[in-house]
Design an enzyme around this catalytic site. Structure first.
Site, short mmCIF file in Angstrom:
data_model
loop_
_atom_site.label_atom_id
_atom_site.label_comp_id
_atom_site.label_asym_id
_atom_site.label_seq_id
_atom_site.Cartn_x
_atom_site.Cartn_y
_atom_site.Cartn_z
N PHE A 27 0.83 -1.21 0.00
CA PHE A 27 0.00 0.00 0.00
C PHE A 27 0.87 1.26 0.00
O PHE A 27 0.54 2.25 -0.65
CB PHE A 27 -0.92 -0.01 1.23
CG PHE A 27 -1.68 1.27 1.45
CD1 PHE A 27 -2.77 1.59 0.66
CD2 PHE A 27 -1.29 2.16 2.44
CE1 PHE A 27 -3.48 2.78 0.86
CE2 PHE A 27 -1.98 3.35 2.64
CZ PHE A 27 -3.07 3.66 1.85
N GLU A 28 1.98 1.22 0.72
CA GLU A 28 2.86 2.37 0.84
C GLU A 28 3.95 2.40 -0.24
O GLU A 28 4.88 3.19 -0.17
CB GLU A 28 3.48 2.40 2.24
CG GLU A 28 2.43 2.64 3.30
CD GLU A 28 2.98 2.66 4.72
OE1 GLU A 28 4.05 2.06 4.97
OE2 GLU A 28 2.34 3.30 5.57
N GLN A 69 -14.98 4.60 10.19
CA GLN A 69 -15.81 3.94 11.21
C GLN A 69 -15.17 3.96 12.59
O GLN A 69 -15.65 3.33 13.51
CB GLN A 69 -16.12 2.51 10.79
CG GLN A 69 -17.03 2.43 9.59
CD GLN A 69 -17.60 1.03 9.41
OE1 GLN A 69 -17.76 0.28 10.37
NE2 GLN A 69 -17.92 0.69 8.19
N ILE A 71 -12.18 2.75 13.50
CA ILE A 71 -11.32 1.61 13.80
C ILE A 71 -9.91 2.08 14.15
O ILE A 71 -9.32 1.62 15.13
CB ILE A 71 -11.31 0.60 12.62
CG1 ILE A 71 -12.71 0.02 12.45
CG2 ILE A 71 -10.28 -0.49 12.85
CD1 ILE A 71 -12.92 -0.77 11.17
N SER A 73 -8.95 4.93 15.39
CA SER A 73 -8.99 5.58 16.71
C SER A 73 -9.01 4.54 17.82
O SER A 73 -8.31 4.68 18.83
CB SER A 73 -10.22 6.47 16.84
OG SER A 73 -10.15 7.54 15.93
N ASN A 99 0.56 10.31 3.36
CA ASN A 99 -0.59 9.71 4.05
C ASN A 99 -1.25 10.75 4.97
O ASN A 99 -1.21 10.65 6.20
CB ASN A 99 -0.16 8.47 4.84
CG ASN A 99 -1.34 7.62 5.26
OD1 ASN A 99 -2.47 8.06 5.24
ND2 ASN A 99 -1.05 6.38 5.63
N GLN A 100 -1.86 11.74 4.36
CA GLN A 100 -2.46 12.85 5.10
C GLN A 100 -3.59 12.39 6.00
O GLN A 100 -3.78 12.92 7.10
CB GLN A 100 -2.95 13.93 4.12
CG GLN A 100 -3.32 15.23 4.81
CD GLN A 100 -2.13 15.88 5.50
OE1 GLN A 100 -1.07 16.04 4.91
NE2 GLN A 100 -2.31 16.26 6.76
N ARG A 101 -4.35 11.40 5.56
CA ARG A 101 -5.46 10.90 6.37
C ARG A 101 -4.97 10.39 7.72
O ARG A 101 -5.56 10.69 8.77
CB ARG A 101 -6.21 9.80 5.61
CG ARG A 101 -7.45 9.33 6.31
CD ARG A 101 -8.17 8.26 5.48
NE ARG A 101 -9.43 7.94 6.10
CZ ARG A 101 -10.61 8.30 5.62
NH1 ARG A 101 -10.70 8.96 4.50
NH2 ARG A 101 -11.71 7.98 6.26
N TYR A 106 -3.98 11.21 13.68
CA TYR A 106 -3.09 11.25 14.84
C TYR A 106 -3.10 12.62 15.50
O TYR A 106 -3.13 12.72 16.72
CB TYR A 106 -1.67 10.85 14.45
CG TYR A 106 -1.58 9.47 13.81
CD1 TYR A 106 -2.50 8.46 14.13
CD2 TYR A 106 -0.60 9.16 12.89
CE1 TYR A 106 -2.43 7.21 13.54
CE2 TYR A 106 -0.52 7.91 12.30
CZ TYR A 106 -1.44 6.94 12.63
OH TYR A 106 -1.37 5.71 12.05
#
Length: 136
Positions: A27-28, A69, A71, A73, A99-101, A106
């Protein structure tokens, strides 16, 4: 909505842990960085002197997208709980700059971005550089 159960990893989870490490690396766009085996995960995490502590998030299937959803957190909150229980004063996360999201999550949970706040950069020695330093 998906149901999440977070538990401590067991030695038998090492195969799934390696699969997830590989999926995350893909993914990264860092698949070439995965240089660990299932056996090394087992030895490093479940031997006499464990080098790491691992949690497993069991996510019961739900229809639709899992993003948004809560998860992530729940996982971070559990990491904080375990860290405090083990006497840690902090825990750190590495996040790729695109990976801004994840960075937004965080920060929303109270993390300090050390690159922004203090200018820290992280470095890695591996392979030939390590052998050269060690004279091997």
């Amino acid at each position: 909505m998906a149901s999440v159960r977070i538990r401590e990893a067991k030695e038998g989870d090492c195969g799934d842990m390696l699969r997830l490490i590989r999926e995350l690396a893909e993914f990264e766009n860092l698949s070439d960085q995965v240089k660990i085996s299932e056996e090394a995960l087992r030895a490093d995490g479940f031997g006499e002197n464990p080098f790491y502590h691992c949690l497993v998030a069991e996510i019961l299937p739900a229809s639709g997208e899992l993003l948004g959803q809560g998860i992530g957190s729940k996982i971070i909150k559990k990491v904080a709980e375990v860290a405090l229980d083990k006497g840690c004063s902090q825990f750190r996360l590495a996040v790729l700059d695109w990976n801004q999201r994840a960075m937004d999550l965080y920060k929303a949970l109270g993390a300090c971005d050390l690159t922004e706040a203090e200018g820290w950069h992280f470095f890695r020695f591996e392979g030939e550089a390590m052998r050269k330093l060690a004279g091997k």
